[in-house]
Design a protein around this motif. Structure first.
Motif, PDB file in Angstrom:
ATOM      1  N   ALA A 179      11.990   8.042  -7.495  1.00 48.22           N
ATOM      2  CA  ALA A 179      11.964   7.486  -8.573  1.00 48.22           C
ATOM      3  C   ALA A 179      10.963   6.534  -8.934  1.00 48.22           C
ATOM      4  O   ALA A 179      10.109   6.369  -7.879  1.00 48.22           O
ATOM      5  CB  ALA A 179      13.225   6.405  -8.372  1.00 48.22           C
ATOM      6  N   SER A 180      11.045   6.151 -10.339  1.00 48.36           N
ATOM      7  CA  SER A 180       9.890   5.271 -10.814  1.00 48.36           C
ATOM      8  C   SER A 180      10.471   3.651 -10.945  1.00 48.36           C
ATOM      9  O   SER A 180      11.356   3.735 -11.561  1.00 48.36           O
ATOM     10  CB  SER A 180       9.196   5.831 -12.036  1.00 48.36           C
ATOM     11  N   GLY A 181       9.624   2.876 -10.253  1.00 51.97           N
ATOM     12  CA  GLY A 181      10.079   1.232 -10.663  1.00 51.97           C
ATOM     13  C   GLY A 181       8.875   0.626 -10.883  1.00 51.97           C
ATOM     14  O   GLY A 181       7.854   1.155 -11.280  1.00 51.97           O
ATOM     15  N   ARG A 182       8.998  -0.831 -10.793  1.00 49.02           N
ATOM     16  CA  ARG A 182       7.969  -1.488 -11.061  1.00 49.02           C
ATOM     17  C   ARG A 182       7.536  -2.650  -9.926  1.00 49.02           C
ATOM     18  O   ARG A 182       8.690  -3.076  -9.291  1.00 49.02           O
ATOM     19  CB  ARG A 182       8.070  -2.528 -12.123  1.00 49.02           C
ATOM     20  N   ALA A 183       6.421  -2.538  -9.383  1.00 52.75           N
ATOM     21  CA  ALA A 183       6.055  -3.417  -8.395  1.00 52.75           C
ATOM     22  C   ALA A 183       6.216  -4.972  -8.788  1.00 52.75           C
ATOM     23  O   ALA A 183       5.504  -5.409  -9.713  1.00 52.75           O
ATOM     24  CB  ALA A 183       4.504  -3.531  -7.818  1.00 52.75           C
ATOM     25  N   VAL A 184       7.010  -5.703  -8.257  1.00 49.10           N
ATOM     26  CA  VAL A 184       7.253  -7.356  -8.493  1.00 49.10           C
ATOM     27  C   VAL A 184       6.970  -8.248  -7.429  1.00 49.10           C
ATOM     28  O   VAL A 184       6.900  -9.474  -7.890  1.00 49.10           O
ATOM     29  CB  VAL A 184       8.685  -7.256  -9.089  1.00 49.10           C
ATOM     30  N   GLY A 185       6.732  -7.939  -6.366  1.00 48.80           N
ATOM     31  CA  GLY A 185       6.520  -8.836  -5.255  1.00 48.80           C
ATOM     32  C   GLY A 185       6.016  -8.249  -4.015  1.00 48.80           C
ATOM     33  O   GLY A 185       5.782  -7.012  -3.977  1.00 48.80           O
ATOM     34  N   GLU A 186       6.042  -9.034  -2.970  1.00 48.39           N
ATOM     35  CA  GLU A 186       5.555  -8.304  -1.632  1.00 48.39           C
ATOM     36  C   GLU A 186       6.404  -7.395  -1.316  1.00 48.39           C
ATOM     37  O   GLU A 186       7.738  -7.773  -0.912  1.00 48.39           O
ATOM     38  CB  GLU A 186       5.475  -9.679  -0.613  1.00 48.39           C
TER      39      GLU A 186
ATOM     40  N   ALA B 113       0.872  -1.267  -0.081  1.00 49.22           N
ATOM     41  CA  ALA B 113      -0.132   0.263   0.130  1.00 49.22           C
ATOM     42  C   ALA B 113       0.799   1.171  -0.031  1.00 49.22           C
ATOM     43  O   ALA B 113       2.135   1.326   0.308  1.00 49.22           O
ATOM     44  CB  ALA B 113      -0.740   0.081   1.315  1.00 49.22           C
ATOM     45  N   ALA B 114       0.228   2.458  -0.325  1.00 45.40           N
ATOM     46  CA  ALA B 114       0.893   3.740  -0.238  1.00 45.40           C
ATOM     47  C   ALA B 114       1.546   3.893   0.959  1.00 45.40           C
ATOM     48  O   ALA B 114       0.623   3.817   2.176  1.00 45.40           O
ATOM     49  CB  ALA B 114       0.084   4.942  -0.751  1.00 45.40           C
ATOM     50  N   GLY B 115       2.773   4.270   1.409  1.00 43.17           N
ATOM     51  CA  GLY B 115       3.205   4.652   2.751  1.00 43.17           C
ATOM     52  C   GLY B 115       4.121   3.594   3.110  1.00 43.17           C
ATOM     53  O   GLY B 115       4.867   3.792   4.172  1.00 43.17           O
ATOM     54  N   GLU B 116       3.977   2.525   2.801  1.00 46.63           N
ATOM     55  CA  GLU B 116       4.688   1.416   3.245  1.00 46.63           C
ATOM     56  C   GLU B 116       6.207   1.323   2.895  1.00 46.63           C
ATOM     57  O   GLU B 116       6.689   1.878   1.703  1.00 46.63           O
ATOM     58  CB  GLU B 116       4.063  -0.059   2.586  1.00 46.63           C
ATOM     59  N   THR B 117       6.869   0.733   3.773  1.00 44.31           N
ATOM     60  CA  THR B 117       8.487   0.541   3.305  1.00 44.31           C
ATOM     61  C   THR B 117       8.831  -0.632   2.294  1.00 44.31           C
ATOM     62  O   THR B 117       8.327  -1.484   2.617  1.00 44.31           O
ATOM     63  CB  THR B 117       9.290   0.761   4.340  1.00 44.31           C
ATOM     64  N   VAL B 118       9.474  -0.252   1.141  1.00 43.10           N
ATOM     65  CA  VAL B 118       9.491  -1.346   0.158  1.00 43.10           C
ATOM     66  C   VAL B 118      11.135  -1.547  -0.219  1.00 43.10           C
ATOM     67  O   VAL B 118      11.792  -0.549   0.303  1.00 43.10           O
ATOM     68  CB  VAL B 118       8.585  -0.992  -1.207  1.00 43.10           C
ATOM     69  N   LYS B 119      11.525  -2.792  -0.241  1.00 43.71           N
ATOM     70  CA  LYS B 119      12.720  -2.974  -0.864  1.00 43.71           C
ATOM     71  C   LYS B 119      12.919  -2.873  -2.283  1.00 43.71           C
ATOM     72  O   LYS B 119      12.038  -3.231  -3.385  1.00 43.71           O
ATOM     73  CB  LYS B 119      13.026  -4.474  -0.641  1.00 43.71           C
TER      74      LYS B 119
ATOM     75  N   GLU C 277       0.501  -5.361  -8.976  1.00 41.01           N
ATOM     76  CA  GLU C 277       1.534  -6.422  -9.741  1.00 41.01           C
ATOM     77  C   GLU C 277       1.394  -5.690 -11.258  1.00 41.01           C
ATOM     78  O   GLU C 277       0.651  -5.397 -11.933  1.00 41.01           O
ATOM     79  CB  GLU C 277       0.451  -7.692 -10.116  1.00 41.01           C
ATOM     80  N   GLY C 278       2.995  -5.621 -11.534  1.00 47.92           N
ATOM     81  CA  GLY C 278       3.495  -5.422 -12.853  1.00 47.92           C
ATOM     82  C   GLY C 278       3.258  -3.815 -13.449  1.00 47.92           C
ATOM     83  O   GLY C 278       3.512  -3.600 -14.647  1.00 47.92           O
ATOM     84  N   GLN C 279       2.759  -3.193 -12.464  1.00 46.17           N
ATOM     85  CA  GLN C 279       2.525  -1.862 -12.777  1.00 46.17           C
ATOM     86  C   GLN C 279       3.616  -0.716 -12.207  1.00 46.17           C
ATOM     87  O   GLN C 279       4.355  -1.063 -11.355  1.00 46.17           O
ATOM     88  CB  GLN C 279       1.149  -1.287 -12.318  1.00 46.17           C
TER      89      GLN C 279
END
Length: 232
Positions: free
Chosen positions: A218-225, A176-182, A204-206
């Motif tokens: 930066a802009s990346g792509r969501a690929v997993g949890e 979700a928005a606001g979560e810390t991601v790798k 997923e995939g966006q």
């Protein structure tokens, strides 16, 4: 006599006549079939079986005699499913270029719906089965292991025995928005991992925007949890 033999040879090589019905020579049809099969096998999964059916040229064609016809796969044309193989005259009274319709089936084991399933259903083992199908019959990737689909939600209804393809599944939300991601930054021959804050939901995939601790966005792509890939 030599002139007659040359004329007959010409007709055999071209595999066509100039009548209302364009007729393909069996030897040329076999070359077309082999070309289509080779192209399909290059991308077909291991253990699958490729079957090629050739169609007919447009009966309205009027093609000049040709001593050599070259089959080829046109650029951008799919190697699976309903496709076309090009035929061009490389040695004749006129240089022509036409296409022949083909149907390329790729039979393999894939996951199918065990019964008619409505849109919105969450997939469980009891809803799924394995069957030998033509995986090239429709667009969209298929799945070889039911475990890959457990918990996924259908975006549209499926008929009994219909293949479960990627477009039939709802995209997953990985975070979700606001979560810390790798964030995995990928470059030629290297990868660098760091953490960032998601600025929007990771579907997923966006593409998704993330903000690093330094403030850089930066802009990346969501690929997993809670995972984002950032190509460099």
């Amino acid at each position: 006599m030599l002139r007659l033999m040359a004329s007959l040879s010409c007709l055999l090589l071209v595999g066509l006549n100039a009548q209302a019905q364009a007729v393909l020579d069996p030897a040329l049809v076999e070359r077309v079939r082999q070309l289509a099969e080779t192209a399909a096998r290059a991308t077909a999964p291991p253990g699958t079986r490729v079957v090629v059916e050739t169609g007919q040229l447009d009966a309205r064609l009027r093609l000049a005699p040709c001593r050599q016809v070259q089959p080829y796969l046109p650029a951008g044309v799919a190697a699976w499913g309903r496709s076309r193989i090009g035929l061009r005259c490389t040695d004749g009274t006129a240089r022509w270029n036409v296409t022949l319709p083909v149907r390329v089936a790729v039979y393999g084991r894939a996951v199918v719906a065990g019964a008619a399933l409505p849109a919105g259903v969450a997939l469980t083992q009891e809803y799924l089965a394995l069957a030998d199908i033509d995986i090239a019959a429709e667009p969209g990737a298929v799945f070889s292991d039911p475990a890959q689909l457990l918990g996924r939600t259908l975006a549209r209804p499926l008929a009994a025995a219909e293949a479960v393809r990627a477009p039939a599944l709802k995209a997953r939300q990985w975070f979700a928005a606001g979560e810390t991601v790798k964030v995995l930054a990928l470059g030629p021959g290297f990868a660098v991992a760091s953490e960032a804050q998601a600025l929007s939901a990771g579907i997923e995939g966006q593409d998704v925007r993330v903000r690093f601790e330094s403030g850089r966005v930066a802009s990346g792509r969501a690929v997993g949890e809670r995972q984002v890939e950032l190509p460099l």
